[in-house]
Design a protein around this motif. Structure first.
Motif, PDB file in Angstrom:
ATOM      1  N   LEU A   1      40.265  34.608  40.107  1.00 33.36           N
ATOM      2  CA  LEU A   1      42.164  34.750  39.156  1.00 33.36           C
ATOM      3  C   LEU A   1      42.971  35.907  39.374  1.00 33.36           C
ATOM      4  N   PRO A   2      44.337  35.384  38.670  1.00 34.75           N
ATOM      5  CA  PRO A   2      45.525  37.166  38.875  1.00 34.75           C
ATOM      6  C   PRO A   2      44.595  37.830  37.141  1.00 34.75           C
ATOM      7  N   GLU A   3      44.657  39.008  38.058  1.00 29.80           N
ATOM      8  CA  GLU A   3      44.059  39.408  36.327  1.00 29.80           C
ATOM      9  C   GLU A   3      45.958  39.852  35.177  1.00 29.80           C
ATOM     10  N   THR A   4      45.460  39.027  34.767  1.00 32.45           N
ATOM     11  CA  THR A   4      47.056  39.311  33.946  1.00 32.45           C
ATOM     12  C   THR A   4      46.613  39.220  32.149  1.00 32.45           C
ATOM     13  N   SER A   5      46.912  38.456  31.530  1.00 35.39           N
ATOM     14  CA  SER A   5      47.438  38.191  29.877  1.00 35.39           C
ATOM     15  C   SER A   5      45.843  38.084  29.868  1.00 35.39           C
ATOM     16  N   GLY A   6      45.503  37.110  30.043  1.00 31.43           N
ATOM     17  CA  GLY A   6      44.831  35.747  29.963  1.00 31.43           C
ATOM     18  C   GLY A   6      45.112  34.359  29.898  1.00 31.43           C
ATOM     19  N   TRP A   7      46.663  34.258  30.459  1.00 33.49           N
ATOM     20  CA  TRP A   7      47.217  33.217  30.488  1.00 33.49           C
ATOM     21  C   TRP A   7      45.848  32.035  31.812  1.00 33.49           C
ATOM     22  N   PRO A   8      45.997  32.660  32.668  1.00 31.89           N
ATOM     23  CA  PRO A   8      44.774  32.109  34.181  1.00 31.89           C
ATOM     24  C   PRO A   8      43.759  31.256  34.041  1.00 31.89           C
TER      25      PRO A   8
END
Length: 335
Positions: A115-122
């Motif tokens: 998953l994309p490493e973002t704020s946690g929404w993925p």
């Protein structure tokens, strides 16, 4: 990354994934449930062995656990997602199998694609999509996509976004949703210990509780469904005085059916016992000093403006997210 136009080609926003679709993965009866000893006797012995042979196709790869151990994947994030799935399962009174399948889909997806490493929404979007797919596989009444987003979610997703994520999950899993799970083995293994089926209900209900209570723990990813089922049945048998003396996890389990691994069952059994002890310690009542607090006195120390500010503040705000181009990006690598 894909454009909105490319997404519309990959995903039909008006498409609803229903259990009645033509794909073969949605057809056929669910395997595993026996209601009487006669059914077990009539069930072909090699069918259980075939489940053991097939289960390897419905679990993440052997190095999946090591990714959590090396911290290339965050075990705490997975644990939070599984905890949320279990909360929603309880909220809607879904079958235990629905929760297990949702976690199974999530783990298989994470093994195959990063998953994309973002704020946690993925990760939250993935959990919602996996639970929705599992519910469509097993439940008679399925909430609408928006209504799945309960029990403390941080973000709110539009239905079309969840549908695109469902299709991505289906693609990554090659549409193989009719998974082999521990529940396919429970009745069969229970009759191996209790041939008359006297305690069948007790075996099934308690083994199910054990399996779901441990599903958050990444260490159990090392074991396949048959080993988890056998270990859970052994744990339950040891709770029954009339059976515990006759059950030895070091001798009997591998004789129940071809393909079972004595070593893995024993190790899984020990892990379950250790987790049970740890949970008992964690949940044991603690003595806390009682303090007398005067609500009236406390309220007089707070000005009206402070009181209003305190009561109107929200501990967390849920953001509504709707546009994720990566969901439709089939070209991204899973590194």
């Amino acid at each position: 990354m894909t454009s909105r136009r490319q997404e519309s080609v990959l995903f039909n926003d008006d498409m609803d994934l229903l259990c009645g679709e033509d794909s073969g993965v949605f057809s056929g009866e669910s395997t595993g449930s026996f209601s009487s000893s006669s059914e077990v006797d009539s069930w072909p012995y090699d069918s259980i062995a075939s489940f053991i042979e097939d289960e390897r196709h419905f679990v993440p790869g052997v190095d999946y656990l090591s990714r959590f151990q090396s911290r290339s994947l965050d075990a705490s994030v997975r644990e939070d997602s599984v905890a949320w799935i279990l909360k929603v399962q309880a909220y809607y009174n879904f079958q235990p199998l629905t929760a297990y399948l949702a976690v199974n889909y999530m783990d298989r997806f994470l093994y195959a694609r990063r998953l994309p490493e973002t704020s946690g929404w993925p990760m939250q979007l993935l959990a919602v999509a996996c639970l929705s797919l599992a519910a469509k596989m097993e439940e008679i009444l399925v909430p609408c996509l928006f209504d799945f987003q309960v029990e403390g979610v941080k973000y709110i997703f539009e239905a079309k976004t969840i549908k695109r994520m469902e299709l991505l999950v289906l693609s990554v899993l090659d549409w193989r949703l009719r998974s082999v799970t521990p529940f396919d083995f429970l009745s069969f293994f229970a009759y191996k210990i209790d041939p008359l089926g006297t305690f069948l209900g007790f075996f099934i209900s308690h083994a199910t509780e054990i399996i779901l209570s441990n599903i958050k723990e990444a260490s159990f990813l090392e074991y396949w469904p048959s080993s988890i089922a056998a270990a859970a049945i052994l744990c339950v048998a040891n709770e029954l005085p009339c059976l515990s003396s006759a059950v030895n996890p070091h001798e009997s389990p591998e004789t129940w059916c071809d393909g079972l691994s004595k070593e893995k069952i024993v190790r899984c059994y020990r892990l379950m016992k250790a987790m049970a002890i740890e949970n008992n310690i964690r949940n044991s009542p603690k003595v806390i000093a009682k303090l007398r607090v005067s609500v009236r006195a406390a309220s007089t120390l707070m000005t009206p403006s402070e009181s209003s500010s305190f009561s109107s503040s929200s501990p967390s705000k849920r953001r509504k997210l709707s546009d994720y181009s990566w969901v439709g990006d089939e070209k991204s690598s899973s590194d």
